[in-house]
Design a protein around this motif. Sequence first.
Motif, PDB file in Angstrom:
ATOM      1  N   UNK A  21       0.961  -0.974  -0.201  1.00 34.51           N
ATOM      2  CA  UNK A  21      -0.211  -0.248   0.380  1.00 34.51           C
ATOM      3  C   UNK A  21       1.134   1.394  -0.482  1.00 34.51           C
ATOM      4  N   UNK A  22       0.524   2.542   0.231  1.00 34.89           N
ATOM      5  CA  UNK A  22       0.715   3.416  -0.317  1.00 34.89           C
ATOM      6  C   UNK A  22      -0.132   4.376   1.381  1.00 34.89           C
ATOM      7  N   UNK A  23       0.598   4.959   2.383  1.00 34.07           N
ATOM      8  CA  UNK A  23      -0.361   5.359   3.153  1.00 34.07           C
ATOM      9  C   UNK A  23       0.036   6.832   3.384  1.00 34.07           C
ATOM     10  N   UNK A  24      -0.385   7.392   4.361  1.00 33.72           N
ATOM     11  CA  UNK A  24      -0.596   9.337   4.362  1.00 33.72           C
ATOM     12  C   UNK A  24       0.237   9.181   5.811  1.00 33.72           C
ATOM     13  N   UNK A  25       1.383   8.801   6.200  1.00 36.82           N
ATOM     14  CA  UNK A  25       2.244   9.001   7.367  1.00 36.82           C
ATOM     15  C   UNK A  25       1.739  10.679   8.159  1.00 36.82           C
ATOM     16  N   UNK A  26       1.076   9.710   9.300  1.00 34.37           N
ATOM     17  CA  UNK A  26       0.815  11.040  10.485  1.00 34.37           C
ATOM     18  C   UNK A  26      -0.344  11.843   9.722  1.00 34.37           C
ATOM     19  N   UNK A  27      -0.976  11.170   9.091  1.00 37.40           N
ATOM     20  CA  UNK A  27      -2.306  12.242   8.083  1.00 37.40           C
ATOM     21  C   UNK A  27      -1.750  13.586   7.107  1.00 37.40           C
ATOM     22  N   UNK A  28      -0.374  12.789   6.657  1.00 35.40           N
ATOM     23  CA  UNK A  28       0.062  14.293   5.744  1.00 35.40           C
ATOM     24  C   UNK A  28      -0.539  14.340   4.999  1.00 35.40           C
ATOM     25  N   UNK A  29      -0.197  15.002   3.511  1.00 30.59           N
ATOM     26  CA  UNK A  29      -0.767  15.009   1.767  1.00 30.59           C
ATOM     27  C   UNK A  29       0.203  14.130   1.546  1.00 30.59           C
ATOM     28  N   UNK A  30       1.055  13.887   1.624  1.00 28.56           N
ATOM     29  CA  UNK A  30       2.655  12.690   0.699  1.00 28.56           C
ATOM     30  C   UNK A  30       1.852  11.379   1.231  1.00 28.56           C
ATOM     31  N   UNK A  31       2.106  10.297   1.034  1.00 25.10           N
ATOM     32  CA  UNK A  31       1.965   8.969   0.747  1.00 25.10           C
ATOM     33  C   UNK A  31       3.728   8.311   0.647  1.00 25.10           C
ATOM     34  N   UNK A  32       3.532   7.366   1.556  1.00 28.37           N
ATOM     35  CA  UNK A  32       4.662   6.756   2.306  1.00 28.37           C
ATOM     36  C   UNK A  32       4.511   5.346   1.287  1.00 28.37           C
ATOM     37  N   UNK A  33       5.443   4.282   0.718  1.00 25.09           N
ATOM     38  CA  UNK A  33       5.097   2.327   0.280  1.00 25.09           C
ATOM     39  C   UNK A  33       5.102   1.912   1.908  1.00 25.09           C
ATOM     40  N   UNK A  34       4.835   0.974   1.956  1.00 22.46           N
ATOM     41  CA  UNK A  34       5.079   0.050   2.884  1.00 22.46           C
ATOM     42  C   UNK A  34       3.689  -1.058   2.692  1.00 22.46           C
ATOM     43  N   UNK A  35       3.717  -1.902   3.985  1.00 25.01           N
ATOM     44  CA  UNK A  35       2.684  -2.702   3.706  1.00 25.01           C
ATOM     45  C   UNK A  35       1.902  -2.846   5.486  1.00 25.01           C
ATOM     46  N   UNK A  36       0.411  -3.828   5.033  1.00 25.24           N
ATOM     47  CA  UNK A  36      -0.654  -4.080   6.847  1.00 25.24           C
ATOM     48  C   UNK A  36       0.475  -4.595   6.776  1.00 25.24           C
ATOM     49  N   UNK A  37       0.410  -4.551   7.688  1.00 25.64           N
ATOM     50  CA  UNK A  37       0.765  -4.794   9.388  1.00 25.64           C
ATOM     51  C   UNK A  37      -0.060  -5.632  10.277  1.00 25.64           C
ATOM     52  N   UNK A  38      -1.692  -5.602  10.575  1.00 22.16           N
ATOM     53  CA  UNK A  38      -2.926  -6.215  11.074  1.00 22.16           C
ATOM     54  C   UNK A  38      -3.743  -5.001  11.200  1.00 22.16           C
TER      55      UNK A  38
END
Length: 208
Positions: A162-179
């Motif tokens: 996935x990509x997610x908005x770290x701490x709700x900021x505008x930019x998306x960062x790549x990662x994985x769903x841990x659970x």
Amino acid sequence: EKVEARYRGKARYYPGRIRSDNRDGTYDVDYDDGEKERGVQAELIKSLEGGGGLDPVTPSRPTSARPGSGRGTSGGLKEGMRVNARYRGKERFYPGKIARDNYDGTYDIDYDDGEKEAGVREVLIQPLDGFSVTSPRVSSPRASPRASPRAGGGGFQRGDKIEARYRGKARYYPGRIAGPGRQSGTYDIDYDDGEKEMSIAAEYIRLL
């Protein structure tokens, strides 16, 4: 900087000054009447100094104009509905129920831990028990049916890229769903750069 801000997200603006910029799209405000408020969203603040600065319609994280104002929405939330809400606009969601619809795009929330909050904007609330909200945050182009567990389907699975908005900021960062996260509709994320984040709301995540 001299400003006016909507204390606790309510409709009325009160004069004060910016005490500090939290660098996450929120500000700490010292009001002229002696009250202090931390973590005030940029869209709840307007500058009185006219030389740029804050713009209540263009906060640092991209949204449509005033998503919580209630204008142009169908008002999908109802009194008595079970919800998760972001207490004082912070990142984490907490369970509770809607105690009152203020009919201005905001709601009063009674949290399960005994806390109460007035004037919570619709954009900060997630319905539970199968209800859905018609709001810009849920219906935006980035919230595809694959990306939201409330939009049909089972949501994300452990190990999903996935990509997610770290701490709700505008930019998306790549990662994985841990659970799954602790709150309904949230997930724990392991980012590719080694960072971890807990209980991220589904609308801040998109599937790769």
